[in-house]
Write a protein that holds these residues in place. Structure first.
Motif, PDB file in Angstrom:
ATOM      1  N   UNK A   6     -69.180 -14.579  -9.208  1.00 27.93           N
ATOM      2  CA  UNK A   6     -69.467 -16.078 -10.176  1.00 27.93           C
ATOM      3  C   UNK A   6     -70.875 -16.249  -9.617  1.00 27.93           C
ATOM      4  N   UNK A   7     -70.728 -16.777 -10.914  1.00 33.68           N
ATOM      5  CA  UNK A   7     -72.430 -17.309 -11.073  1.00 33.68           C
ATOM      6  C   UNK A   7     -72.587 -19.239 -10.846  1.00 33.68           C
ATOM      7  N   UNK A   8     -73.678 -19.972 -10.639  1.00 36.95           N
ATOM      8  CA  UNK A   8     -72.899 -21.167 -10.447  1.00 36.95           C
ATOM      9  C   UNK A   8     -74.590 -21.372 -10.158  1.00 36.95           C
ATOM     10  N   UNK A   9     -74.537 -23.095 -10.934  1.00 40.77           N
ATOM     11  CA  UNK A   9     -75.879 -23.444 -11.096  1.00 40.77           C
ATOM     12  C   UNK A   9     -75.602 -25.215 -10.485  1.00 40.77           C
ATOM     13  N   UNK A  10     -76.498 -25.003  -9.084  1.00 42.49           N
ATOM     14  CA  UNK A  10     -75.829 -26.003  -8.210  1.00 42.49           C
ATOM     15  C   UNK A  10     -77.056 -27.656  -9.051  1.00 42.49           C
ATOM     16  N   UNK A  11     -76.106 -28.255  -9.332  1.00 37.20           N
ATOM     17  CA  UNK A  11     -76.219 -29.689  -9.551  1.00 37.20           C
ATOM     18  C   UNK A  11     -76.849 -30.559  -9.238  1.00 37.20           C
ATOM     19  N   UNK A  12     -76.806 -30.565  -7.900  1.00 34.09           N
ATOM     20  CA  UNK A  12     -77.190 -32.084  -6.882  1.00 34.09           C
ATOM     21  C   UNK A  12     -77.778 -31.327  -5.748  1.00 34.09           C
ATOM     22  N   UNK A  13     -77.996 -31.461  -4.610  1.00 33.61           N
ATOM     23  CA  UNK A  13     -78.277 -31.339  -3.532  1.00 33.61           C
ATOM     24  C   UNK A  13     -77.091 -30.630  -2.661  1.00 33.61           C
ATOM     25  N   UNK A  14     -77.182 -29.687  -1.863  1.00 30.13           N
ATOM     26  CA  UNK A  14     -75.257 -29.660  -1.034  1.00 30.13           C
ATOM     27  C   UNK A  14     -75.500 -27.991   0.218  1.00 30.13           C
ATOM     28  N   UNK A  15     -74.712 -28.375   0.797  1.00 27.68           N
ATOM     29  CA  UNK A  15     -74.996 -27.369   1.541  1.00 27.68           C
ATOM     30  C   UNK A  15     -74.063 -26.228   1.013  1.00 27.68           C
ATOM     31  N   UNK A  16     -74.536 -25.236   1.881  1.00 28.73           N
ATOM     32  CA  UNK A  16     -74.234 -24.127   0.823  1.00 28.73           C
ATOM     33  C   UNK A  16     -72.432 -23.803   1.793  1.00 28.73           C
ATOM     34  N   UNK A  17     -72.304 -24.672   2.766  1.00 25.87           N
ATOM     35  CA  UNK A  17     -70.803 -24.510   3.082  1.00 25.87           C
ATOM     36  C   UNK A  17     -69.881 -24.973   2.520  1.00 25.87           C
ATOM     37  N   UNK A  18     -70.626 -26.438   2.068  1.00 26.38           N
ATOM     38  CA  UNK A  18     -69.907 -27.235   1.712  1.00 26.38           C
ATOM     39  C   UNK A  18     -69.618 -27.792   0.090  1.00 26.38           C
ATOM     40  N   UNK A  19     -70.375 -26.186  -0.595  1.00 27.93           N
ATOM     41  CA  UNK A  19     -70.363 -25.735  -1.700  1.00 27.93           C
ATOM     42  C   UNK A  19     -68.979 -25.126  -2.283  1.00 27.93           C
ATOM     43  N   UNK A  20     -68.811 -23.365  -0.782  1.00 27.21           N
ATOM     44  CA  UNK A  20     -67.926 -22.501  -0.791  1.00 27.21           C
ATOM     45  C   UNK A  20     -66.743 -23.419  -0.972  1.00 27.21           C
ATOM     46  N   UNK A  21     -66.388 -24.788   0.383  1.00 24.50           N
ATOM     47  CA  UNK A  21     -64.792 -25.568   0.162  1.00 24.50           C
ATOM     48  C   UNK A  21     -64.778 -25.892  -0.679  1.00 24.50           C
ATOM     49  N   UNK A  22     -65.837 -26.735  -1.566  1.00 27.41           N
ATOM     50  CA  UNK A  22     -65.298 -27.243  -3.066  1.00 27.41           C
ATOM     51  C   UNK A  22     -65.012 -26.269  -3.973  1.00 27.41           C
ATOM     52  N   UNK A  23     -65.547 -24.762  -3.796  1.00 29.16           N
ATOM     53  CA  UNK A  23     -64.351 -24.230  -3.948  1.00 29.16           C
ATOM     54  C   UNK A  23     -63.345 -23.701  -4.318  1.00 29.16           C
ATOM     55  N   UNK A  24     -62.458 -23.647  -3.046  1.00 31.58           N
ATOM     56  CA  UNK A  24     -61.390 -24.001  -2.233  1.00 31.58           C
ATOM     57  C   UNK A  24     -61.682 -22.807  -1.188  1.00 31.58           C
ATOM     58  N   UNK A  25     -60.948 -23.279   0.250  1.00 36.50           N
ATOM     59  CA  UNK A  25     -61.416 -22.849   1.087  1.00 36.50           C
ATOM     60  C   UNK A  25     -61.120 -21.346   1.700  1.00 36.50           C
ATOM     61  N   UNK A  26     -60.725 -20.659   0.913  1.00 36.46           N
ATOM     62  CA  UNK A  26     -60.575 -19.242   0.742  1.00 36.46           C
ATOM     63  C   UNK A  26     -61.638 -18.788   0.579  1.00 36.46           C
ATOM     64  N   UNK A  27     -62.545 -19.328  -0.520  1.00 39.36           N
ATOM     65  CA  UNK A  27     -64.287 -18.773  -0.627  1.00 39.36           C
ATOM     66  C   UNK A  27     -64.964 -19.395   0.519  1.00 39.36           C
ATOM     67  N   UNK A  28     -64.533 -20.239   1.505  1.00 34.63           N
ATOM     68  CA  UNK A  28     -65.536 -20.597   3.470  1.00 34.63           C
ATOM     69  C   UNK A  28     -64.945 -19.106   3.940  1.00 34.63           C
ATOM     70  N   UNK A  29     -63.729 -19.805   3.526  1.00 35.45           N
ATOM     71  CA  UNK A  29     -62.911 -18.114   5.163  1.00 35.45           C
ATOM     72  C   UNK A  29     -63.877 -17.052   4.907  1.00 35.45           C
ATOM     73  N   UNK A  30     -63.987 -16.669   3.518  1.00 40.44           N
ATOM     74  CA  UNK A  30     -63.958 -14.919   3.177  1.00 40.44           C
ATOM     75  C   UNK A  30     -65.227 -15.240   3.356  1.00 40.44           C
ATOM     76  N   UNK A  31     -66.027 -16.031   3.202  1.00 35.51           N
ATOM     77  CA  UNK A  31     -67.917 -15.867   3.795  1.00 35.51           C
ATOM     78  C   UNK A  31     -67.939 -15.656   5.292  1.00 35.51           C
ATOM     79  N   UNK A  32     -67.405 -16.482   6.133  1.00 36.12           N
ATOM     80  CA  UNK A  32     -67.050 -16.224   7.247  1.00 36.12           C
ATOM     81  C   UNK A  32     -66.679 -15.407   7.606  1.00 36.12           C
ATOM     82  N   UNK A  33     -65.689 -14.585   6.914  1.00 37.48           N
ATOM     83  CA  UNK A  33     -65.420 -12.868   7.512  1.00 37.48           C
ATOM     84  C   UNK A  33     -65.938 -11.488   7.189  1.00 37.48           C
ATOM     85  N   UNK A  34     -67.476 -12.691   6.243  1.00 37.02           N
ATOM     86  CA  UNK A  34     -68.243 -10.900   5.230  1.00 37.02           C
ATOM     87  C   UNK A  34     -67.912 -10.120   4.682  1.00 37.02           C
TER      88      UNK A  34
END
Length: 73
Positions: A6-34
């Motif tokens: 995916x390619x996402x253009x950020x529209x407002x200031x946000x932490x990366x972790x919060x952006x991944x959570x906003x996309x779905x908890x599986x995104x954050x889980x996958x990111x944390x597991x490399x």
């Protein structure tokens, strides 16, 4: 199932972790597991990085290959 490229253009200031959570908890889980890679401005990033409006975020699955067990016959 891994999240797809995916390619996402950020529209407002946000932490990366919060952006991944906003996309779905599986995104954050996958990111944390490399198993999910994230680049911003062609650089690898860290979870607490604050993204600015207009930043392009590339999210991609990390795919590994190989024989599995490492045992040859």
């Amino acid at each position: 199932m891994y999240p797809s490229l995916q390619k996402i253009v950020v529209d407002k200031e946000i932490k990366l972790k919060d952006l991944l959570l906003k996309l779905g908890k599986e995104y954050l889980y996958s990111y944390e597991r490399n198993t999910l890679g994230v680049y911003v401005k062609n650089r690898a990033v860290y979870p607490s990085m604050i993204l600015k409006p207009g930043d392009e975020v590339i999210i991609y699955p990390v795919i590994a290959g190989g024989t599995g067990s490492g045992i040859s016959c």
